[in-house]
Write an enzyme that holds these catalytic residues in place. Sequence first.
Site, PDB file in Angstrom:
ATOM      1  N   PHE A  13      10.256   1.198   8.428  1.00  0.00           N
ATOM      2  CA  PHE A  13      10.548   0.189   7.435  1.00  0.00           C
ATOM      3  C   PHE A  13       9.317  -0.156   6.588  1.00  0.00           C
ATOM      4  O   PHE A  13       8.070  -0.609   6.984  1.00  0.00           O
ATOM      5  CB  PHE A  13      10.404  -1.658   8.447  1.00  0.00           C
ATOM      6  CG  PHE A  13      10.901  -2.726   6.987  1.00  0.00           C
ATOM      7  CD1 PHE A  13      12.151  -2.706   7.278  1.00  0.00           C
ATOM      8  CD2 PHE A  13       9.981  -2.814   5.930  1.00  0.00           C
ATOM      9  CE1 PHE A  13      12.227  -3.524   5.474  1.00  0.00           C
ATOM     10  CE2 PHE A  13       9.758  -3.859   5.578  1.00  0.00           C
ATOM     11  CZ  PHE A  13      10.636  -4.428   5.379  1.00  0.00           C
ATOM     12  N   THR A  57       0.243  -5.127 -14.887  1.00  0.00           N
ATOM     13  CA  THR A  57      -0.042  -5.933 -15.426  1.00  0.00           C
ATOM     14  C   THR A  57      -0.703  -6.995 -14.373  1.00  0.00           C
ATOM     15  O   THR A  57      -2.182  -7.494 -14.982  1.00  0.00           O
ATOM     16  CB  THR A  57       1.098  -7.117 -16.139  1.00  0.00           C
ATOM     17  OG1 THR A  57       2.148  -6.885 -17.055  1.00  0.00           O
ATOM     18  CG2 THR A  57       0.286  -8.842 -17.008  1.00  0.00           C
ATOM     19  N   LYS A  66       0.404  -8.179   3.821  1.00  0.00           N
ATOM     20  CA  LYS A  66       0.503  -9.222   5.115  1.00  0.00           C
ATOM     21  C   LYS A  66      -0.820  -9.926   4.701  1.00  0.00           C
ATOM     22  O   LYS A  66      -1.444 -11.170   5.013  1.00  0.00           O
ATOM     23  CB  LYS A  66       1.349  -8.933   6.556  1.00  0.00           C
ATOM     24  CG  LYS A  66       2.780  -7.911   5.719  1.00  0.00           C
ATOM     25  CD  LYS A  66       3.802  -7.760   7.390  1.00  0.00           C
ATOM     26  CE  LYS A  66       4.943  -7.633   7.466  1.00  0.00           C
ATOM     27  NZ  LYS A  66       5.495  -8.252   7.895  1.00  0.00           N
ATOM     28  N   ASP A  68       1.303   3.370   6.664  1.00  0.00           N
ATOM     29  CA  ASP A  68       1.257   1.746   6.386  1.00  0.00           C
ATOM     30  C   ASP A  68       0.994   1.116   7.251  1.00  0.00           C
ATOM     31  O   ASP A  68       1.473   0.679   7.979  1.00  0.00           O
ATOM     32  CB  ASP A  68       3.057   2.130   5.856  1.00  0.00           C
ATOM     33  CG  ASP A  68       3.323   0.851   5.947  1.00  0.00           C
ATOM     34  OD1 ASP A  68       2.840   0.088   5.327  1.00  0.00           O
ATOM     35  OD2 ASP A  68       4.423   0.562   5.081  1.00  0.00           O
TER      36      ASP A  68
END
Lengths: 484, 484
Positions: free
Chosen positions: A203, A365, A341, A310
């Site tokens: 995931f 941005t 997280k 990750d």
Amino acid sequence: MLSRFGPLRSLPSFRFLALTPPFPGEYDGPKMLTKVPGPKTLELSKRIDGLQDPRALHFFANYSKSIGNYIVDADDNVMLDTFCQISSLAIGYNHPDLLKAAMSPEFAQAVMNRPALGLMPPTDWPDLMQDSFLQIAPRGLSHVFTAMCGSCANESAFKAAFMAYRHRERGGKPFSEEELSSCMHNKEPGSPKLAILSFEKAFHGRLFGTLSVTRSKPIHKVDIPSFDYWPMSPFPHLMYPLEDHIDENRKEEERCLAVFEDIVQHHPVPIAGIIVEPIQGEGGDNEATPFFFKRLREITKKHGIAMIVDEVQTGFGASGTWWAHELWDLPSPPDMVTFSKKAQASGFYHTLETRPSEAYRNFNTWMGDPIRAFQLRTMINIVKRDDLLNNVKETGAYLKKKLEEIQKRHPDHISRVRGVGNFLAFDTPNVEWRTKMLAMCRDMGVNVGYCGSVSVRLRPTLYFMRKHADIFLTILEDAIKKCK
Amino acid sequence: MLSRFGPLRSLPSFRFLALTPPFPGEYDGPKMLTKVPGPKTLELSKRIDGLQDPRALHFFANYSKSIGNYIVDADDNVMLDTFCQISSLAIGYNHPDLLKAAMSPEFAQAVMNRPALGLMPPTDWPDLMQDSFLQIAPRGLSHVFTAMCGSCANESAFKAAFMAYRHRERGGKPFSEEELSSCMHNKEPGSPKLAILSFEKAFHGRLFGTLSVTRSKPIHKVDIPSFDYWPMSPFPHLMYPLEDHIDENRKEEERCLAVFEDIVQHHPVPIAGIIVEPIQGEGGDNEATPFFFKRLREITKKHGIAMIVDEVQTGFGASGTWWAHELWDLPSPPDMVTFSKKAQASGFYHTLETRPSEAYRNFNTWMGDPIRAFQLRTMINIVKRDDLLNNVKETGAYLKKKLEEIQKRHPDHISRVRGVGNFLAFDTPNVEWRTKMLAMCRDMGVNVGYCGSVSVRLRPTLYFMRKHADIFLTILEDAIKKCK
């Protein structure tokens, strides 16, 4: 209900090396007034239904009453929280140091004057980066790309991998006219067919690039167009306890590595990068041994493929080290490590080689948010001062040992106890039993998360101590018995 | 330098309908001590180069000294800011109401206990949504999906469009086994080949889905894999002044609409949604008339295609209305309206029909951030109390009229003055001249942004008043003369 946890505190002592201070002002234990969801949550759910999708809601929470490892819901139920906002709460609720930091004029100015960090960063940004991200940078990775969330961090890392790959292919030459014109039509050569490889049950997020590498559950992916030429490689399914299955597990990892190397060599589309979790969080807390990850590093290095680790869910201390991949002792650092997280600030660490060839190529941005770097800095100070990494190691070891004992007592219901630090999990017989058992836990005062098809995952704060572990373990075993 | 703006304040008065209060404690005008970038910015840039890519930096800013419409850089230069953090600052720097809100215990708790909004929202979330997002909801759209940034908002809207499209195709039936298994391999039918259509020169973000619909500049897109079956349709290129080119512009819009309808009918891949900006911000401030957008709505409605209006840059008041698309008087509301930037909170408004068929389909860990909803609520109160939408209308009209006068005086250098509210732009002869002229403006004390290949865009705060406009106009004309 508080009293039932009294006896636990007088059990013979498990040896602690560190003496982690308690979380200031925390509750003594759970206190349940209603079932969960209670009447007030149900009322609020009805109200919000006219505005926002409420179907995934567990309960409404009262965050001003929540303290440390305890979350209080709308019905004033006090629950021990081992799920912690889908693994994103490192320090616990309402830590006085964090509240104090948030109420400073410096913080208020940062939150209300949110800058475009890539154009007009605040004058204190280099110091803040140094005191936050760089304090805990993984070995070999001293550059940081800051972002707004975990999915954005992963996708920006993919972009950096693609840019570095094509830059190398061009031999450092500038873009061709054909590349610049064709990319405006999403066509080759400017929009090249290049792949990111990911692993079965991984995931990595839910945006269009990250969803293409997410392979955990169909409900996340169905109906959404994906990059159909991005390949998937098998991830080891280990047998437990690890020490009793060394040969089988090695064989399983070698099988996966052989498929992986075959894809790398023969996939019809060149692979610019791979992305891999140290432990597959959402997909079922699937682990591999350092042997597997070392070989991944060697193979990717050999083929000039970026290795992206990750650490969105595993990072910031849950493994008992700042980053879970530190436990692998890799021959050379990963090319990129993504985070979000628990770190609250999001982005990825990388090497200078993966900085894009020109400005504005990997850009947006806000480019992250300085307030989350402030928060990260304060959290790092708390973790260091209160020796929380050692707390995670020790509480985690205790919790794992006790879970293994529960597994021995209830072998038909609990299996495959696994994990590092307090990033722990176990399996249940099936989804129906898991649902029933976790609802029972919640009604008895512990909020617990699940993952994969039949797994239960623990994601407590770094302040989760033996006294919390004992409360959790008692309620868990109680729920197991009641659900038999 | 302050004194040179003295005379401007005694010019004969332009009639204002509203009396917008001044921004508390604002500077009287720019005050330049060095060129920009000054020595302190250069020193900080060198320092950050070891940590983060500094090549796009304009200057380091001192946000504690910045007030209202004035940004102060690391060298203590006070500049009038008409670019405002790439169009993301609605209210100005350090507004006392916002700082006060940020320093409340309620805010500190929200920032340091960031919830997983989809699972455990705070008890005050329904009220907060009502007092923030819903206060300014576009007509016909009463549901909100909250997200972390503009790109995430757009991609989540695409996902909602795809889910709604396939749900309709299935006639509301559940997913097939084949769909559920094939999507895990990114293959049809589970990962369908469906398209989002976008317009030439559009900008919608830089993640993998949004980058596939972004068509403004190759530097954003080159080397990144894209959805090559997502089509692009021409966007009108209007002639100015509009009132002198009604027939030519109508013809141009009809040409674009004919191509659009042809793609909708004959594109080999079904189109589930279109995304369109009211004014193409990054791509050059390209406008179309309400006629064009009304026809887009009619055509998409006829073909069952979701119309997503991207108000990330145009939204929250810059048009003199909360949303720029309110100016079109559409026959029926768009299916979704996305927002971020000035609104600070990000996400999209939608109808109940575009809520996914099941929970967890359009979902992520944080699902936005309550503190940005707090900020939005406070900003809405300020805008209403200080009548800032009328200020935008009136200051914008004045500014546009004066820019048209400058255009008349310098027709070889300024052309195509355009825009609504204070969302204004003009063209320059070429990129070199534009670069030189904008650097000159900055050195004289006005920070101005650009867009497209030769355009200059104004993105001031909603507090930008006639006195600020006069300072800007004087410096602009001065810079034009000096660059001739």
